[in-house]
Scaffold this motif. Structure first.
Motif, PDB file in Angstrom:
ATOM      1  N   UNK A  27       0.818  -1.233   0.000  1.00 28.41           N
ATOM      2  CA  UNK A  27       0.000   0.000   0.000  1.00 28.41           C
ATOM      3  C   UNK A  27       0.846   1.275   0.000  1.00 28.41           C
ATOM      4  N   UNK A  28       1.998   1.256   0.675  1.00 26.38           N
ATOM      5  CA  UNK A  28       2.880   2.437   0.677  1.00 26.38           C
ATOM      6  C   UNK A  28       3.372   2.765  -0.724  1.00 26.38           C
ATOM      7  N   UNK A  29       3.462   1.738  -1.582  1.00 26.45           N
ATOM      8  CA  UNK A  29       3.947   1.931  -2.943  1.00 26.45           C
ATOM      9  C   UNK A  29       2.818   2.171  -3.939  1.00 26.45           C
ATOM     10  N   UNK A  30       1.602   2.358  -3.422  1.00 24.53           N
ATOM     11  CA  UNK A  30       0.474   2.688  -4.281  1.00 24.53           C
ATOM     12  C   UNK A  30      -0.338   1.503  -4.756  1.00 24.53           C
ATOM     13  N   UNK A  31      -0.093   0.326  -4.192  1.00 24.10           N
ATOM     14  CA  UNK A  31      -0.866  -0.859  -4.556  1.00 24.10           C
ATOM     15  C   UNK A  31      -2.143  -0.897  -3.730  1.00 24.10           C
ATOM     16  N   UNK A  32      -3.232  -1.306  -4.375  1.00 27.42           N
ATOM     17  CA  UNK A  32      -4.516  -1.408  -3.697  1.00 27.42           C
ATOM     18  C   UNK A  32      -4.859  -2.864  -3.455  1.00 27.42           C
ATOM     19  N   UNK A  33      -5.376  -3.132  -2.256  1.00 26.07           N
ATOM     20  CA  UNK A  33      -5.801  -4.482  -1.898  1.00 26.07           C
ATOM     21  C   UNK A  33      -6.973  -4.876  -2.783  1.00 26.07           C
ATOM     22  N   UNK A  34      -6.892  -6.087  -3.369  1.00 24.54           N
ATOM     23  CA  UNK A  34      -7.941  -6.530  -4.295  1.00 24.54           C
ATOM     24  C   UNK A  34      -8.761  -7.692  -3.755  1.00 24.54           C
ATOM     25  N   UNK A  35      -8.230  -8.401  -2.758  1.00 26.36           N
ATOM     26  CA  UNK A  35      -8.975  -9.526  -2.213  1.00 26.36           C
ATOM     27  C   UNK A  35      -8.066 -10.660  -1.791  1.00 26.36           C
ATOM     28  N   UNK A  36      -8.699 -11.722  -1.312  1.00 27.06           N
ATOM     29  CA  UNK A  36      -7.981 -12.880  -0.780  1.00 27.06           C
ATOM     30  C   UNK A  36      -8.270 -14.102  -1.641  1.00 27.06           C
ATOM     31  N   UNK A  37      -7.233 -14.902  -1.867  1.00 22.34           N
ATOM     32  CA  UNK A  37      -7.383 -16.126  -2.646  1.00 22.34           C
ATOM     33  C   UNK A  37      -6.612 -17.257  -1.981  1.00 22.34           C
ATOM     34  N   UNK A  38      -6.845 -18.457  -2.449  1.00 17.38           N
ATOM     35  CA  UNK A  38      -5.990 -19.597  -2.178  1.00 17.38           C
ATOM     36  C   UNK A  38      -5.246 -19.905  -3.462  1.00 17.38           C
ATOM     37  N   UNK A  39      -4.088 -20.541  -3.346  1.00 22.08           N
ATOM     38  CA  UNK A  39      -3.327 -20.940  -4.527  1.00 22.08           C
ATOM     39  C   UNK A  39      -3.192 -22.457  -4.520  1.00 22.08           C
ATOM     40  N   UNK A  40      -3.493 -23.069  -5.647  1.00 20.85           N
ATOM     41  CA  UNK A  40      -3.499 -24.516  -5.735  1.00 20.85           C
ATOM     42  C   UNK A  40      -2.191 -25.177  -5.343  1.00 20.85           C
ATOM     43  N   UNK A  41      -1.061 -24.518  -5.656  1.00 17.58           N
ATOM     44  CA  UNK A  41       0.222 -25.134  -5.343  1.00 17.58           C
ATOM     45  C   UNK A  41       0.652 -24.891  -3.898  1.00 17.58           C
ATOM     46  N   UNK A  42      -0.119 -24.116  -3.155  1.00 18.99           N
ATOM     47  CA  UNK A  42       0.147 -23.880  -1.736  1.00 18.99           C
ATOM     48  C   UNK A  42      -1.161 -24.047  -0.965  1.00 18.99           C
ATOM     49  N   UNK A  43      -1.670 -25.294  -0.881  1.00 17.77           N
ATOM     50  CA  UNK A  43      -2.961 -25.512  -0.217  1.00 17.77           C
ATOM     51  C   UNK A  43      -2.914 -25.110   1.256  1.00 17.77           C
ATOM     52  N   UNK A  44      -4.063 -24.734   1.770  1.00 17.88           N
ATOM     53  CA  UNK A  44      -4.246 -24.359   3.173  1.00 17.88           C
ATOM     54  C   UNK A  44      -3.643 -23.002   3.535  1.00 17.88           C
ATOM     55  N   UNK A  45      -3.144 -22.251   2.558  1.00 21.59           N
ATOM     56  CA  UNK A  45      -2.632 -20.913   2.826  1.00 21.59           C
ATOM     57  C   UNK A  45      -3.540 -19.897   2.136  1.00 21.59           C
TER      58      UNK A  45
END
Length: 172
Positions: free
Chosen positions: A139-157
């Motif tokens: 956020x300090x660099x101007x990025x906006x939060x877009x949401x939360x996801x899971x990633x298939x190659x890193x289950x449970x995170x």
């Protein structure tokens, strides 16, 4: 500090940086990386594709970032159009011996410069939901939060997605 494309000769130092960073991440509850990822093959592939950048300081690798156009399919879950070209930063890491020197910021600025050079107006990144440092940095660099996801190659995170859109005058 010099930001440059990585070479195969950098791999031993990159692997040492990862070996230093992973235990610190894990101790903070961030299990995004482990002893199997990222690895030599991942970095060799990044280098062969000219997408791995290093921050060099004191004649050593102080930080890394893969600056790619590779978007995870799960990004669509936060409403991102995966057909829209985007620069995506993966594998951002800074040596524990170089924290607080602005190295991650410099690597993110390089990603923005790559986007500008390629005429790409969107930058995207994801980070483990427990990674406090990046959740504060983006956020300090101007990025906006877009949401939360899971990633298939890193289950449970869980991963937080961030996006920055450039206009003609935008630079960090």
């Amino acid at each position: 500090m010099l930001i440059r494309l990585a070479t195969l000769n950098d791999i031993p130092q990159i692997l040492q940086l990862i070996a230093e960073v992973v235990p610190v991440m894990n101790a903070a509850g961030n299990f995004q990386w482990d002893s199997t990822y990222p690895n030599t093959t991942v970095f060799e592939n990044d280098i062969s594709r000219n997408q791995l950048w290093v921050a060099e300081e004191d004649n050593g690798v102080a930080g890394i970032a893969a600056i790619t156009t590779d978007q995870e399919p799960e990004y669509a879950l936060v409403g991102w159009d995966l057909n829209e070209p985007a620069i995506v930063v993966h594998r951002l890491a800074v040596s524990v011996h170089h924290h607080g020197k602005g190295i991650a910021t410099k690597l993110m600025q390089q990603a923005e410069q790559v986007a500008v050079n390629r005429g790409i107006k969107v930058l995207r990144i994801d980070t483990n939901s427990t990674n406090k440092a990046t959740r504060q940095l983006f956020p300090k660099l101007g990025y906006e939060f877009a949401g939360e996801i899971g990633l298939g190659f890193r289950p449970n995170l869980k991963f937080y997605c961030y996006e920055k859109r450039l206009d003609n005058n935008a630079m960090i």
